[in-house]
Write an enzyme that holds these catalytic residues in place. Sequence first.
Site, PDB file in Angstrom:
ATOM      1  N   LYS A  10       2.966   4.193  -0.747  1.00 11.77           N
ATOM      2  CA  LYS A  10       2.434   3.382  -1.829  1.00 11.77           C
ATOM      3  C   LYS A  10       3.522   2.481  -2.412  1.00 11.77           C
ATOM      4  O   LYS A  10       4.708   2.703  -2.217  1.00 11.77           O
ATOM      5  CB  LYS A  10       1.852   4.295  -2.911  1.00 11.77           C
ATOM      6  CG  LYS A  10       0.360   4.537  -2.724  1.00 11.77           C
ATOM      7  CD  LYS A  10      -0.424   3.202  -2.740  1.00 11.77           C
ATOM      8  CE  LYS A  10      -1.912   3.431  -2.519  1.00 11.77           C
ATOM      9  NZ  LYS A  10      -2.599   2.310  -1.889  1.00 11.77           N
ATOM     10  N   TYR A  39      -0.639   1.574   6.620  1.00 13.26           N
ATOM     11  CA  TYR A  39      -0.182   2.398   5.503  1.00 13.26           C
ATOM     12  C   TYR A  39       1.266   2.840   5.717  1.00 13.26           C
ATOM     13  O   TYR A  39       1.587   3.463   6.711  1.00 13.26           O
ATOM     14  CB  TYR A  39      -1.078   3.636   5.346  1.00 13.26           C
ATOM     15  CG  TYR A  39      -0.589   4.499   4.216  1.00 13.26           C
ATOM     16  CD1 TYR A  39      -0.789   4.108   2.900  1.00 13.26           C
ATOM     17  CD2 TYR A  39       0.120   5.669   4.461  1.00 13.26           C
ATOM     18  CE1 TYR A  39      -0.303   4.857   1.866  1.00 13.26           C
ATOM     19  CE2 TYR A  39       0.600   6.434   3.421  1.00 13.26           C
ATOM     20  CZ  TYR A  39       0.389   6.022   2.129  1.00 13.26           C
ATOM     21  OH  TYR A  39       0.880   6.763   1.092  1.00 13.26           O
ATOM     22  N   ASP A  72      11.916   3.319  -1.888  1.00 16.94           N
ATOM     23  CA  ASP A  72      11.906   4.706  -1.423  1.00 16.94           C
ATOM     24  C   ASP A  72      12.684   4.702  -0.110  1.00 16.94           C
ATOM     25  O   ASP A  72      12.239   4.139   0.877  1.00 16.94           O
ATOM     26  CB  ASP A  72      10.446   5.141  -1.213  1.00 16.94           C
ATOM     27  CG  ASP A  72      10.340   6.533  -0.596  1.00 16.94           C
ATOM     28  OD1 ASP A  72      11.377   7.100  -0.196  1.00 16.94           O
ATOM     29  OD2 ASP A  72       9.203   7.043  -0.515  1.00 16.94           O
TER      30      ASP A  72
HETATM   31  C1  F6R Z   1       1.809   8.988  -1.308  1.00 13.29           C
HETATM   32  C2  F6R Z   1       2.832   9.694  -0.555  1.00 13.29           C
HETATM   33  C3  F6R Z   1       2.516  11.010   0.035  1.00 13.29           C
HETATM   34  C4  F6R Z   1       2.424  10.916   1.548  1.00 13.29           C
HETATM   35  C5  F6R Z   1       2.041  12.279   2.191  1.00 13.29           C
HETATM   36  C6  F6R Z   1       2.029  12.234   3.717  1.00 13.29           C
HETATM   37  O1  F6R Z   1       2.272   7.768  -1.790  1.00 13.29           O
HETATM   38  O2  F6R Z   1       3.933   9.228  -0.386  1.00 13.29           O
HETATM   39  O3  F6R Z   1       1.346  11.565  -0.503  1.00 13.29           O
HETATM   40  O4  F6R Z   1       1.475   9.962   1.923  1.00 13.29           O
HETATM   41  O5  F6R Z   1       2.973  13.255   1.803  1.00 13.29           O
HETATM   42  O6  F6R Z   1       3.267  11.750   4.102  1.00 13.29           O
HETATM   43  P1  F6R Z   1       3.683  11.473   5.603  1.00 13.29           P
HETATM   44  O7  F6R Z   1       2.611  10.616   6.202  1.00 13.29           O
HETATM   45  O8  F6R Z   1       5.000  10.793   5.459  1.00 13.29           O
HETATM   46  O9  F6R Z   1       3.774  12.813   6.272  1.00 13.29           O
HETATM   47 MG    MG Z   2       8.091   8.517  -0.151  1.00 15.54          MG
HETATM   48 MG    MG Z   3       7.432   6.795  -4.168  1.00  9.03          MG
END
Ligand code: F6R
Ligand code: MG
Ligand code: MG
Length: 364
Positions: free
Chosen positions: A231, A228, A11
């Site tokens: 994923k 974190y 990603d």
């Molecule tokens: C799960 C994922 C999304 C982000 C969520 C918050 O794998 O990628 O659910 O965790 O959109 O994203 P951030 O922390 O980047 O604002």
């Molecule tokens: Mg992503």
């Molecule tokens: Mg992804």
Amino acid sequence: MRITLSVIKADIGGYVGHSESHPEVMAKADECLAKAKGDGLLIDYYITKCGDDVQLIMTHQRGVDNEEVHKMCWDTFVEGTEVARKLGLYGAGQDLLADAFSGNVRGMGPGCAEMEFEERPAEPVIVFMADKTSAGAWNLPLYKMFADPFNTIGLVIAPNMHNGFIFEVHDVKGHKKISFNTPEEIYDMLVLLGAPSHYMVKAVYHRDTGDIAAVSSTERLSLIAGRYVGKDDPVCIVRSQGIFPAVGEVLEPFATPTLVEGWMRGSHHGPLMPTSIPDSTPTRFDGPPRVTAAGFQLQDGKLVGPRDMFADKSYDNARQKALDIADYMRQHGPFEPHRLPLDEMEYTTMPGVMKKLEGRFTDL
Ligand code: F6R
Ligand code: MG
Ligand code: MG
């Protein structure tokens, strides 16, 4: 002809949020891999996506963990990240956890599944790709494909599969591995496979011939980064037909959308929904988690395909079921078992909250 099939993914920027890969980023990846093919490093390649993950599917003859192939992929992700930055995409370079390449993409953020084998006269392979879930999501489907006669009738009635398969299982927390002979060791094996955040099927081998049948990416981003960072969104390669399960037996486990770890903020259980590649655009509550399947016939290493296997109508009911399960699970809001249990949340904000509350706990 000995072929290495490598699937390396990352990603490197989401469009919009974490829901999709941008065509210009994929076009950049295509440009980089075209050059690698022109230079003779690759025999063939195909670029695709699953949600916000760019997937590099490649054939070559340099074996697994080849430094030049891995470096070329790392550089491709770095160049793709530049495009993502220019477009202001979300989380540009998210999975590139190391500052610079050092020998191998494993442990640096990207996910990686590779296998080397002697190409059969006709070699059908399925590349599974998932988004909004973790490495370990393949445990149940791989078990069903290669060890469950209720899924794979070939285990019962095909003489060339009747002796079963060997599962290589990795303990990703203890950094150990173990192999199990199926069918006679399935009860022991399931004790481990049933805990997919800890034990993961890395590979499956045919018992009579020793041929590799399947391989998965087992990189856990949180264990690499210590926090974190999104994923794992794992990939898995499965060989099919002949001494391996038929294409329909390989795809069959996904007719049941099982609960996997991932979804919003990587902190929920939700149904793994099989979709076409264009429909891998996790939207509702950043999900539900998706799985796609690209089918290829290999011909002297050339990737003939893909066929978008889950675009088929026969997966419509699975999608509907997944959507119904998503409705039901969402009603639990921040409660387990929709939200992950505390010990699985150690790489989220949870430790911070516990620290803040520390001084306020008194003895009962
Ligand atoms: C799960 C994922 C999304 C982000 C969520 C918050 O794998 O990628 O659910 O965790 O959109 O994203 P951030 O922390 O980047 O604002
Ligand atoms: Mg992503
Ligand atoms: Mg992804």
